[in-house]
Scaffold this motif. Structure first.
Motif, short mmCIF file in Angstrom:
data_model
loop_
_atom_site.label_atom_id
_atom_site.label_comp_id
_atom_site.label_asym_id
_atom_site.label_seq_id
_atom_site.Cartn_x
_atom_site.Cartn_y
_atom_site.Cartn_z
N UNK A 216 0.84 -1.19 0.00
CA UNK A 216 0.00 0.00 0.00
C UNK A 216 0.88 1.24 0.00
N UNK A 217 0.61 2.18 -0.90
CA UNK A 217 1.41 3.40 -0.98
C UNK A 217 0.84 4.34 -2.02
N UNK A 218 1.71 5.20 -2.55
CA UNK A 218 1.28 6.21 -3.50
C UNK A 218 1.10 5.58 -4.88
N UNK B 178 -3.18 16.49 1.92
CA UNK B 178 -3.79 16.69 3.24
C UNK B 178 -4.38 15.41 3.81
N UNK B 179 -4.29 14.31 3.05
CA UNK B 179 -4.94 13.07 3.48
C UNK B 179 -3.95 11.92 3.57
N UNK B 180 -2.70 12.22 3.90
CA UNK B 180 -1.72 11.17 4.14
C UNK B 180 -1.97 10.54 5.52
N UNK B 181 -2.21 9.24 5.59
CA UNK B 181 -2.57 8.62 6.87
C UNK B 181 -1.35 8.43 7.78
N UNK B 182 -1.60 8.42 9.07
CA UNK B 182 -0.59 8.10 10.10
C UNK B 182 -1.15 6.97 10.96
N UNK C 249 0.17 7.23 14.40
CA UNK C 249 0.26 8.62 14.83
C UNK C 249 1.71 9.11 14.93
N UNK C 250 2.63 8.34 14.36
CA UNK C 250 4.04 8.75 14.35
C UNK C 250 4.57 8.74 12.93
N UNK C 251 4.41 7.60 12.28
CA UNK C 251 4.89 7.44 10.90
C UNK C 251 3.79 7.82 9.92
N UNK C 252 4.11 8.66 8.96
CA UNK C 252 3.15 9.09 7.95
C UNK C 252 3.38 8.32 6.65
N UNK C 253 2.32 7.76 6.12
CA UNK C 253 2.38 7.09 4.83
C UNK C 253 2.05 8.12 3.76
N UNK C 254 3.04 8.46 2.95
CA UNK C 254 2.87 9.52 1.95
C UNK C 254 2.22 8.96 0.69
#
Length: 322
Positions: free
Chosen positions: A42-44, A143-147, A150-155
């Motif tokens: 899962x990613x961009x 604006x909708x990149x999930x975390x 709550x530490x690591x952001x999936x771009x």
């Protein structure tokens, strides 16, 4: 039904894959094994793709709708209108170069639009493939990149409205390049009626408004996409009223005195029509086409009521106690 060992392993792997979080995160199709698709992590999504309902990145194979083309037309008109405004503003009444500069600006923007379409996918054709715009957030995927923790952001930032967002930047770049190649030579040759410091002011103005338009598209592209028909109508009405007031046009006779006034009026009528078409989208021709009859209404209303709002008349009536 019997499955091979490899198929069972694949199905089990699909079952235990974690859910693809985020509104715009998806899994790319790595390869197709027989009738099954093998997906990546899962990613961009790659450029030119967006997620479907199953969170799989699919290539955009559609064509822009009527409203999409109207939006692109609006964004293409903005630099042309600003070019014409500043050319007229700085050319002066005695300058004979304004017409040639207007035509040059039209040529620059037209060529830039054609070249932009030719270099867009598919390359070499005057049409483009695009993703369908579903909602406002499609324009602001960053604006909708999930975390998840709550530490690591999936771009997962990508152009979900491909290519409606980036194609405008490409068009502005070609407009700027063509202007810098053509306009200085033209102005230097024919703008003899202007001083050396004035003849290039319209070009200097473009060097200011192109960055402004670029920032406007970068920040407010999604808002402009939904609001541009109403922006066209409001601005065209306001600018028409200001122009006719500044030119002291109070009757039909005043309007016919100079050809320039008729050209300005016709230009505003075209903008009115464009705004009405953009709002109605002309999806139902039988009901929408009669709306174009409203195009001359603001100008007629102004001409019929201008004599009642003349400041000198209001002051004289006030002095007489009426």
């Amino acid at each position: 039904m019997y499955y091979s060992f490899a198929t069972l392993v694949f199905l089990k792997a699909v079952d235990i894959q974690p859910a693809c979080l985020g509104l715009y995160c998806g899994r790319t199709v790595q390869y197709i094994n027989a009738s099954a698709e093998i997906y990546g992590d899962c990613g961009v999504c790659p450029r030119g793709q967006r997620t479907d309902g199953d969170k799989i990145c699919r290539e955009c194979t559609g064509s822009p709708g009527h409203y999409d083309w109207l939006y692109l037309g609006f964004m293409a008109m903005l630099p042309l209108i600003l070019h014409w405004f500043f050319i007229e503003w700085y050319s002066g009444k005695k300058s004979s170069s304004a017409v040639f500069q207007h035509l040059t600006a039209l040529f620059e923007c037209s060529v830039a639009a054609i070249v932009t379409l030719l270099v867009s996918d598919p390359v070499g054709f005057l049409y483009i493939r695009s993703c369908k715009v579903v909602m406002l957030s499609d324009w602001y995927t960053m604006l909708y990149n999930p975390s998840p923790d709550y530490i690591t952001t999936v771009h997962c930032t990508h152009e979900a409205v491909y290519p409606l967002y980036t194609i405008v930047f490409i068009y502005y770049a070609f407009c700027l390049v063509l202007m810098m190649l053509l306009r200085p030579l033209l102005v230097k040759k024919i703008a003899c009626g202007l001083g050396k410091s004035d003849r290039f002011k319209s070009i200097y103005a473009a060097l200011y408004f192109f960055p402004i338009l670029t920032v406007l598209q970068a920040v407010g592209g999604g808002l402009l996409y939904y609001a541009f028909p109403y922006i066209i109508l409001v601005l065209s009405l306001v600018t028409l009223a200001v122009y006719m007031s500044a030119s002291e046009v109070e009757s039909f006779k005043d309007l016919l005195v100079r050809k320039k006034r008729l050209v300005v009026l016709s230009s505003h009528w075209l903008l009115h029509a464009y705004g009405i078409i953009s709002i109605s989208k002309l999806e139902r021709l039988g009901q929408d086409l009669p709306l174009l009859a409203l195009v001359p209404a603001p100008a007629l209303f102004y001409l019929l009521t201008a004599k009642y709002t003349e400041p000198s008349r209001i002051l004289s009536e006030g002095a007489n106690g009426h």
